[in-house]
Design a protein around this motif. Sequence first.
Motif, PDB file in Angstrom:
ATOM      1  N   ASN A  92     -10.779   7.043  -7.031  1.00 19.21           N
ATOM      2  CA  ASN A  92     -10.218   5.736  -6.656  1.00 19.21           C
ATOM      3  C   ASN A  92      -8.786   5.580  -7.168  1.00 19.21           C
ATOM      4  OD1 ASN A  92     -12.642   5.056  -5.425  1.00 19.21           O
ATOM      5  ND2 ASN A  92     -13.415   3.946  -7.203  1.00 19.21           N
ATOM      6  N   TRP A  93      -8.555   5.992  -8.412  1.00 19.27           N
ATOM      7  CA  TRP A  93      -7.215   5.878  -8.989  1.00 19.27           C
ATOM      8  C   TRP A  93      -6.226   6.772  -8.266  1.00 19.27           C
ATOM      9  CZ3 TRP A  93      -8.857   6.731 -14.802  1.00 19.27           C
ATOM     10  CH2 TRP A  93      -9.643   5.648 -15.222  1.00 19.27           C
ATOM     11  N   LEU A  94      -6.686   7.971  -7.906  1.00 17.41           N
ATOM     12  CA  LEU A  94      -5.788   8.942  -7.293  1.00 17.41           C
ATOM     13  C   LEU A  94      -5.208   8.422  -5.982  1.00 17.41           C
ATOM     14  CD1 LEU A  94      -4.807  11.807  -7.999  1.00 17.41           C
ATOM     15  CD2 LEU A  94      -6.546  12.688  -6.441  1.00 17.41           C
ATOM     16  N   LYS A  95      -5.993   7.647  -5.249  1.00 12.39           N
ATOM     17  CA  LYS A  95      -5.487   7.065  -4.005  1.00 12.39           C
ATOM     18  C   LYS A  95      -4.259   6.195  -4.270  1.00 12.39           C
ATOM     19  CE  LYS A  95     -10.138   6.958  -2.011  1.00 12.39           C
ATOM     20  NZ  LYS A  95     -11.281   6.082  -1.611  1.00 12.39           N
ATOM     21  N   HIS A  96      -4.306   5.427  -5.352  1.00 12.99           N
ATOM     22  CA  HIS A  96      -3.165   4.575  -5.705  1.00 12.99           C
ATOM     23  C   HIS A  96      -1.997   5.413  -6.240  1.00 12.99           C
ATOM     24  CE1 HIS A  96      -5.552   0.997  -5.088  1.00 12.99           C
ATOM     25  NE2 HIS A  96      -6.458   1.423  -5.951  1.00 12.99           N
ATOM     26  N   ILE A  97      -2.327   6.403  -7.070  1.00 11.99           N
ATOM     27  CA  ILE A  97      -1.280   7.213  -7.683  1.00 11.99           C
ATOM     28  C   ILE A  97      -0.496   7.987  -6.628  1.00 11.99           C
ATOM     29  CG2 ILE A  97      -0.873   9.173  -9.233  1.00 11.99           C
ATOM     30  CD1 ILE A  97      -3.330   8.200 -10.855  1.00 11.99           C
ATOM     31  N   LEU A  98      -1.188   8.522  -5.637  1.00 13.79           N
ATOM     32  CA  LEU A  98      -0.519   9.319  -4.609  1.00 13.79           C
ATOM     33  C   LEU A  98       0.346   8.466  -3.688  1.00 13.79           C
ATOM     34  CD1 LEU A  98      -3.304  11.897  -3.675  1.00 13.79           C
ATOM     35  CD2 LEU A  98      -1.284  12.230  -5.121  1.00 13.79           C
ATOM     36  N   GLU A  99       0.180   7.167  -3.739  1.00 13.42           N
ATOM     37  CA  GLU A  99       1.027   6.274  -2.943  1.00 13.42           C
ATOM     38  C   GLU A  99       2.386   6.039  -3.603  1.00 13.42           C
ATOM     39  OE1 GLU A  99      -1.273   2.750  -2.488  1.00 13.42           O
ATOM     40  OE2 GLU A  99      -2.561   3.576  -0.907  1.00 13.42           O
ATOM     41  N   LEU A 100       2.539   6.416  -4.862  1.00 12.45           N
ATOM     42  CA  LEU A 100       3.799   6.212  -5.570  1.00 12.45           C
ATOM     43  C   LEU A 100       4.836   7.200  -5.053  1.00 12.45           C
ATOM     44  CD1 LEU A 100       2.385   5.817  -9.198  1.00 12.45           C
ATOM     45  CD2 LEU A 100       3.001   4.013  -7.585  1.00 12.45           C
ATOM     46  N   LYS A 101       5.990   6.696  -4.654  1.00 15.71           N
ATOM     47  CA  LYS A 101       7.040   7.533  -4.088  1.00 15.71           C
ATOM     48  C   LYS A 101       8.388   7.206  -4.733  1.00 15.71           C
ATOM     49  CE  LYS A 101       4.105   8.901  -0.816  1.00 15.71           C
ATOM     50  NZ  LYS A 101       3.522  10.263  -0.768  1.00 15.71           N
ATOM     51  N   ASN A 102       9.151   8.266  -4.992  1.00  7.40           N
ATOM     52  CA  ASN A 102      10.556   8.120  -5.412  1.00  7.40           C
ATOM     53  C   ASN A 102      10.726   7.165  -6.586  1.00  7.40           C
ATOM     54  OD1 ASN A 102      11.228   9.776  -3.166  1.00  7.40           O
ATOM     55  ND2 ASN A 102      11.228   7.960  -1.841  1.00  7.40           N
ATOM     56  N   GLN A 103       9.921   7.347  -7.591  1.00  6.93           N
ATOM     57  CA  GLN A 103      10.040   6.536  -8.798  1.00  6.93           C
ATOM     58  C   GLN A 103       9.480   7.297  -9.991  1.00  6.93           C
ATOM     59  OE1 GLN A 103       6.947   3.293  -9.327  1.00  6.93           O
ATOM     60  NE2 GLN A 103       6.640   3.648  -7.118  1.00  6.93           N
ATOM     61  N   THR A 104       9.768   6.768 -11.166  1.00  7.52           N
ATOM     62  CA  THR A 104       9.200   7.308 -12.404  1.00  7.52           C
ATOM     63  C   THR A 104       8.163   6.315 -12.910  1.00  7.52           C
ATOM     64  OG1 THR A 104      11.213   8.502 -12.995  1.00  7.52           O
ATOM     65  CG2 THR A 104       9.671   7.998 -14.783  1.00  7.52           C
ATOM     66  N   ALA A 105       6.933   6.760 -13.022  1.00 14.69           N
ATOM     67  CA  ALA A 105       5.843   5.863 -13.422  1.00 14.69           C
ATOM     68  C   ALA A 105       5.047   6.475 -14.562  1.00 14.69           C
ATOM     69  CB  ALA A 105       4.921   5.588 -12.231  1.00 14.69           C
ATOM     70  N   VAL A 106       4.518   5.609 -15.390  1.00  5.90           N
ATOM     71  CA  VAL A 106       3.618   6.014 -16.473  1.00  5.90           C
ATOM     72  C   VAL A 106       2.197   5.696 -16.038  1.00  5.90           C
ATOM     73  CG1 VAL A 106       2.939   5.630 -18.869  1.00  5.90           C
ATOM     74  CG2 VAL A 106       5.372   5.615 -18.233  1.00  5.90           C
TER      75      VAL A 106
END
Length: 326
Positions: free
Chosen positions: A282-296
């Motif tokens: 479930n988390w991975l679906k959200h994480i893979l949506e992150l684009k062109n940014q630096t996230a923790v």
Amino acid sequence: MRLLIFLLCLILPASLHAACEGRDLRANMTPQMATRLEHALDGIPFPEGNHWVAVRGDTVLHLIGTLHVNDPRMSAVVERLEPLLKDADAFFFETSQAEMKAFEQALAKDPSPLLITSGPTLIDLMSAEDWAALSATLAKRGIPAWTAAKLRPWFLSLTLGVPSCVAQTPDGDRGMDARLSELADTHGIPQYSLEQVENVIAMFESHPIEEQAQSLARLAGALEASEDQLATMTNAYLEEKHAEIIQLSLLQGFDASDLTQEEFDAEWKAFEQQLLIQRNDNWLKHILELKNQTAVIAVGAGHLAGQQGLLHQLQLAGFTLTRAPF
């Protein structure tokens, strides 16, 4: 864990005030147990490291494995991490501190999500022998039988995994998640949740209460955590040996249970699927949506290792992973 500590504070008597004083069980590990642990760890992807950087194109993810219980040694860790994380665009937690606080406030007014509000209680759902053993165990933690009988089985399963001293320790829930949230606040970095608490509870409730009760009865002895186990877990975490934490707990849990290896493995796989694998997916679906940014991405360290762990799954998704300072 923060939510669980809060909930324990609601049901434990205020007269209990015990500091957690355990010893690291690995110091006296037998050669046989050491060999079993070595074999259990063999072949697990990404078994160590609490800070990994995953890069794909212009997307940079700092994956931080956390521990939800407080330890003063975490202060030095956060000081080391701050220069590396202070310019991130966003922090993602299992559940943000703001959402957790709001849920805690609602639960303090209405604890019904934790309670068996209709139908048979645990006294009816368990054999007399199993109920006697469980209620005696919980009584040692200050939870009377009349209270325990009305609590949801999944909540009692989690309760057994946390020594009662944690809930009675000042700032017991100020673990790495809370400290990283404070860091994000200091630098004005937005914070988001990968899941909602209500969804986690719904996941626990997806199995009939009869099945939950029977699983609790079978695993009560294996689930119960001592202060020694807490000290072992905390030390191993700060040594960045997150896979070792899980595998040692499994070996000790099996030894403490009355189950065959086949029965224990079946119980663990069901637990792993629900609490680790399903949530990782479930988390991975959200994480893979992150684009062109630096996230923790700050989540429990137990979610990092393994074939279904976040690190291996990100690698399969095309990210390059590098272990970073912690």
